[in-house]
Each structure stands twice: as C-alpha cells, then as structure tokens.
Write a protein that holds these residues in place. Structure first.
Motif, mmCIF file in Angstrom:
data_model
loop_
_atom_site.group_PDB
_atom_site.id
_atom_site.type_symbol
_atom_site.label_atom_id
_atom_site.label_comp_id
_atom_site.label_asym_id
_atom_site.label_seq_id
_atom_site.Cartn_x
_atom_site.Cartn_y
_atom_site.Cartn_z
ATOM 1 N N GLY A 116 -7.546 7.661 -15.412
ATOM 2 C CA GLY A 116 -7.102 6.832 -14.722
ATOM 3 C C GLY A 116 -6.863 7.243 -13.130
ATOM 4 O O GLY A 116 -6.963 8.479 -12.864
ATOM 5 N N LYS A 117 -6.265 6.452 -12.436
ATOM 6 C CA LYS A 117 -6.011 6.869 -10.929
ATOM 7 C C LYS A 117 -4.767 7.551 -10.767
ATOM 8 O O LYS A 117 -3.775 7.169 -11.501
ATOM 9 C CB LYS A 117 -5.880 5.722 -9.965
ATOM 10 C CG LYS A 117 -7.173 4.990 -9.703
ATOM 11 C CD LYS A 117 -7.015 3.551 -9.069
ATOM 12 C CE LYS A 117 -8.462 2.872 -8.686
ATOM 13 N NZ LYS A 117 -8.344 1.663 -7.986
ATOM 14 N N PRO A 118 -4.762 9.038 -10.294
ATOM 15 C CA PRO A 118 -3.364 9.480 -9.977
ATOM 16 C C PRO A 118 -2.224 8.675 -9.427
ATOM 17 O O PRO A 118 -1.206 8.786 -9.644
ATOM 18 C CB PRO A 118 -3.851 10.625 -9.085
ATOM 19 C CG PRO A 118 -5.309 10.815 -9.206
ATOM 20 C CD PRO A 118 -5.811 9.577 -9.536
ATOM 21 N N SER A 119 -2.778 7.862 -8.484
ATOM 22 C CA SER A 119 -1.598 6.987 -7.720
ATOM 23 C C SER A 119 -0.977 5.991 -8.615
ATOM 24 O O SER A 119 0.085 5.595 -8.261
ATOM 25 C CB SER A 119 -2.355 6.218 -6.581
ATOM 26 O OG SER A 119 -3.106 5.546 -7.116
ATOM 27 N N GLU A 120 -1.554 5.887 -9.841
ATOM 28 C CA GLU A 120 -1.109 4.838 -10.898
ATOM 29 C C GLU A 120 -0.424 5.560 -12.092
ATOM 30 O O GLU A 120 -0.052 4.852 -13.085
ATOM 31 C CB GLU A 120 -1.991 4.027 -11.127
ATOM 32 C CG GLU A 120 -2.678 3.154 -10.155
ATOM 33 C CD GLU A 120 -3.940 2.328 -10.818
ATOM 34 O OE1 GLU A 120 -4.319 2.481 -12.019
ATOM 35 O OE2 GLU A 120 -4.448 1.513 -9.968
ATOM 36 N N ASP A 121 -0.012 6.891 -12.002
ATOM 37 C CA ASP A 121 0.380 7.598 -13.265
ATOM 38 C C ASP A 121 1.824 7.353 -13.448
ATOM 39 O O ASP A 121 2.259 7.315 -14.576
ATOM 40 C CB ASP A 121 0.174 9.196 -12.968
ATOM 41 C CG ASP A 121 -1.153 9.703 -13.110
ATOM 42 O OD1 ASP A 121 -2.132 8.763 -13.706
ATOM 43 O OD2 ASP A 121 -1.343 10.562 -13.105
ATOM 44 N N LEU A 122 2.581 7.061 -12.435
ATOM 45 C CA LEU A 122 3.946 6.938 -12.600
ATOM 46 C C LEU A 122 4.571 5.744 -12.103
ATOM 47 O O LEU A 122 4.549 5.313 -10.871
ATOM 48 C CB LEU A 122 4.638 7.975 -11.577
ATOM 49 C CG LEU A 122 4.156 9.592 -11.871
ATOM 50 C CD1 LEU A 122 4.837 10.555 -10.721
ATOM 51 C CD2 LEU A 122 4.617 10.011 -13.166
ATOM 52 N N PRO A 123 4.802 4.801 -12.861
ATOM 53 C CA PRO A 123 5.323 3.662 -12.627
ATOM 54 C C PRO A 123 6.675 3.682 -12.064
ATOM 55 O O PRO A 123 7.105 2.813 -11.516
ATOM 56 C CB PRO A 123 5.487 2.912 -14.114
ATOM 57 C CG PRO A 123 5.653 3.814 -14.957
ATOM 58 C CD PRO A 123 4.701 5.029 -14.609
ATOM 59 N N SER A 124 7.378 4.834 -12.291
ATOM 60 C CA SER A 124 8.647 4.991 -11.709
ATOM 61 C C SER A 124 8.842 6.464 -11.661
ATOM 62 O O SER A 124 8.207 7.134 -12.776
ATOM 63 C CB SER A 124 9.875 4.348 -12.509
ATOM 64 O OG SER A 124 9.903 4.631 -13.759
ATOM 65 N N LYS A 125 9.843 6.980 -10.991
ATOM 66 C CA LYS A 125 10.267 8.468 -10.859
ATOM 67 C C LYS A 125 11.417 8.737 -10.979
ATOM 68 O O LYS A 125 12.499 8.250 -10.325
ATOM 69 C CB LYS A 125 9.928 9.233 -9.184
ATOM 70 C CG LYS A 125 8.216 8.921 -9.116
ATOM 71 C CD LYS A 125 7.984 9.430 -7.631
ATOM 72 C CE LYS A 125 6.516 9.405 -7.555
ATOM 73 N NZ LYS A 125 6.106 10.125 -6.056
ATOM 74 N N PRO A 126 11.887 9.318 -12.154
ATOM 75 C CA PRO A 126 13.359 9.666 -12.317
ATOM 76 C C PRO A 126 14.106 10.409 -11.256
ATOM 77 O O PRO A 126 13.419 11.211 -10.700
ATOM 78 C CB PRO A 126 13.355 10.598 -13.504
ATOM 79 C CG PRO A 126 11.958 10.075 -14.161
ATOM 80 C CD PRO A 126 10.818 9.883 -13.131
ATOM 81 N N LYS A 127 15.311 9.859 -11.210
ATOM 82 C CA LYS A 127 16.037 10.595 -9.915
ATOM 83 C C LYS A 127 16.834 11.593 -10.371
ATOM 84 O O LYS A 127 17.410 12.565 -9.539
ATOM 85 C CB LYS A 127 16.888 9.578 -9.455
ATOM 86 C CG LYS A 127 16.179 8.348 -8.562
ATOM 87 C CD LYS A 127 17.389 7.537 -7.986
ATOM 88 C CE LYS A 127 16.692 6.214 -7.433
ATOM 89 N NZ LYS A 127 17.642 5.260 -7.067
#
Length: 396
Positions: A116-127
């Motif tokens: 898939g597209k790298p830009s779509e890998d992370l629906p959210s980024k843990p803080k």
C-alpha cells in the motif's frame, strides 16, 4: 631530325621551369596568407588547422589562442563543480554531503505495512512510549499493566530471557515491539534502543520494571497530572504499606503531586537535594522528551543496573526540585519480585541474586564517583572552587 629533337627537349625544359615557378609562387602566397590572417578567419575560410599548423608562426599563434580558451573553460568547469558540491555543516555529523531536504534527523517506532501507500500506513500516531523489561514468568503481570495504557502508547518489551513467542497469546502483543537479549537490564536496553532521536516523536517515555501492581493506575490520567504540574521527570506514588525505602516516593493521599519531603535526620543537608527533593526511584520513571535526551547521555557507560542514577537525574532539569516529582493520585505497588536477580550466577557460595545485588551496590559507588570526578574536573577547568558543590547546586 636532329634539330627537331633538340627543340623538343628545350620545350620540355621550359615547361618544367614554369611548373616549378608556379609551385614556388603558390608556396609564397600561402605563407603570406597564413601570416596575414588570424586563425578565426582561416576557420571561416575553411582552411583546416592541420595545414596552418605546418607553419611555425601560424602554429604559435594558434596555440596561444587555444591555451587561453582551455584555461577559461577549465576555470568555469572547476567553479561550476565547486558550486555543485554539497556541504551543509548544520546537518548531523556524517551527513554534511547530503541536501538538507533529504536528511531526517529523527526516526520512530511506528510499525509500517509491507504493502500500500506509505502515507496511509498510520491511521494514528501514538504520542507516548512505554517500555517494560520482562521475563515470561511475569507475563500475566505485564498483561495487566499494558491494559492500563491506551492505543496512544507504543508498547516496547525488552526480553531478558529471550522468550518472545510465548507472548503471542495476548492480542496487544501483535502490535507491540519485542527486543530480545539474554540477561540484560533495562538500562542496557535503554542505551541501545531508546536513542533520543528515535523516541523523539513521543512526548513522554515510561521505562518500567515488570513487578509493578497497577490496580490504582491509569496512564491517561497520569499524563494529565504530569502536564498540569509541569513535571519533566516523575513516577507514580508507591503504596506506603508495601516495602518502600524512601519517604519521597511514598504515596500521599491528600494531594495530586508532591515534589519535596522530609527524611531521617542528617539525610538531607539541603532540602532542595535528594532524597528530600529532585528525586524519584528508577523502578518506574517517566521522562519528558527533553529530559530523556539528557538522561540518555548520562547513562552511556559500562554500568547496567542503574543504581545511583536516581540521585543524578536532577542534573537534567532546572529547577529540579520543582520539575521532578511523585504523582500521588495515580499510584502503584512495588511487588519486589527478584526475577532479574535470579538471572545471576552462583559464585563463592553466594546465591545468584546475592551476586547481582553486590554488583548493584558496587555500580552505585562507581557511578557516584564518576559524576563527582567529572564535575570537579569541569569546575577546575573553569577556575571555580568545587569544594562546596552543595552551594553551587543550590544556586542553579
């Protein structure tokens, strides 16, 4: 017949002379033209350089012009080459030859897909990041602890017993990161796998032991209190009924946070210094991003247990007696399980845990000496009298 023969020979001689004369005239004319006209004109007249170069004077003139053109061209090429070289001193060391636009000075622990597209890998980024140094015998305890941390946390397990597949029974383990090295402590892992540039995306980093009871702890609420009170280095309060050593880390039931305490007589010559202030223990520390960057550099040595580190953490935040504290409203139980201690080796009649404990104490002494000697050397280089470091600490 004889007269006719003589006349024929004379005619041939005359023709030969005329031919020689024409050749000589042509030669002289060519020489005159070569001297009189510049090489550029000869080029326009389609006279080849190979012909002109046969004449000494013309060849010298041509060489001068050619050399001038070659020199100018070389300078232009060299200047252009120098201008095209990339050297950016502000880039990280070793990356000066790269254009800044391609340099990424930080990384992360976010897991990526293989498709898939790298830009779509992370629906959210843990803080936030939480790490546990674990053995499989404590997996139930760790399972309970991990469930106190929301999806806003990246889970990182350091396995000191090299057993990782046994954790697959937990759903959260599939999104956790597992690092394995036999018989190593959390500070050994922290030095190698928690580089500040890798954990930079996280606002807070929890570096916890495996023997912590978390029934009265909620990570989300803990973060709120840390931010509210401006704590850069913190820990949850400890149940005062369960084997605590220091007054500073005991939970108080009448407040959210505390940063100072009173200890036994003579233990705190300065109320702003450990163990009466600017102090937490190393079993369950929580660091802000900036504080961890400093602490990470402090632990870059051959010591592994971290004893004594808790007394030096204050050097990484200012003012330490206000930015280091214990969160009472979110508290834990230190179960004091000798799991890692049992990873030692029986020697000289001592049990494995005794050998581990002896090294812990030795490392504490070594670390304190290193810090003191390093500070004295620094102050000496600045011409400062370091005989009374307490007053210097208080002033800072």
């Amino acid at each position: 017949m004889r007269s006719f023969g003589r006349g024929s020979n004379s005619l041939k001689s005359a023709d030969t002379m005329r031919l020689i004369l024409c050749i000589c005239c042509g030669f002289i004319l060519g020489l005159f033209i070569g001297i009189s006209f510049p090489s550029s004109s000869l080029t326009k007249l389609n006279i080849t350089s190979s012909i002109v170069s046969n004449f000494p004077i013309a060849r010298d003139r041509n060489n001068v012009v050619s050399d001038e053109k070659h020199t100018d061209s070389s300078i232009k090429i060299r200047n252009a080459t120098d201008e095209m070289k990339i050297w950016v001193p502000s880039n990280p060391k070793g990356a000066e030859r790269l254009p800044p636009g391609i340099v990424a000075s930080e990384s992360d622990y976010y897991l990526r897909r293989l498709w898939g597209k790298p830009s779509e890998d992370l629906p959210s980024k843990p803080k936030y990041l939480v790490t546990f140094t674990v053995g499989v015998k404590q997996k139930r305890n760790i399972d309970a602890a991990v469930k106190k941390f929301s999806d806003d946390f990246t889970i990182l397990l350091f396995h000191y017993d090299s057993k990782t597949t046994e954790w697959d029974e937990f759903e959260w383990s599939k999104r956790a990161i597992h690092v394995s090295a036999r018989k190593q402590t959390k500070w050994w892992y922290a030095k190698r796998f928690l580089h500040p540039d890798v954990v930079a995306p996280y606002d807070y980093i929890f570096i916890w032991d495996e023997d912590l009871g978390v029934e009265h702890f909620d990570a989300k609420e803990y973060i709120k209190l840390v931010k509210k009170h401006g704590l850069e280095i913190s820990q949850p309060g400890l149940d005062p009924k369960r084997g605590t050593t220091w007054q500073m880390t005991k939970r108080r039931g009448d407040r959210e946070v505390h940063t100072v305490t009173e200890e036994k007589p003579g233990w705190c010559p300065d109320p702003h210094l450990p163990p009466c202030a600017a102090f937490i223990e190393i079993m369950a520390p929580v660091f802000s991003r900036d504080a961890w960057r400093c602490v990470w550099y402090m632990i870059q040595n051959d010591l592994v247990h971290g004893w004594g580190l808790d007394f030096a953490l204050r050097k990484c935040v200012v003012p330490a007696h206000k930015k280091i504290g214990v969160v009472d409203a979110q508290w834990i139980v230190h179960q004091s399980l000798p799991s890692l201690g049992n990873e030692g080796e029986a020697k000289d009649g001592k049990a494995p845990w005794q050998g581990v404990r002896d090294r812990c104490r030795k490392e504490w002494t070594m670390f304190q000496s290193r810090v003191a000697n390093a500070e004295k050397a620094y102050y000496k280089s600045k011409g400062v009298d370091s005989s009374n470091l307490t007053s210097l600490y208080k002033s800072t």
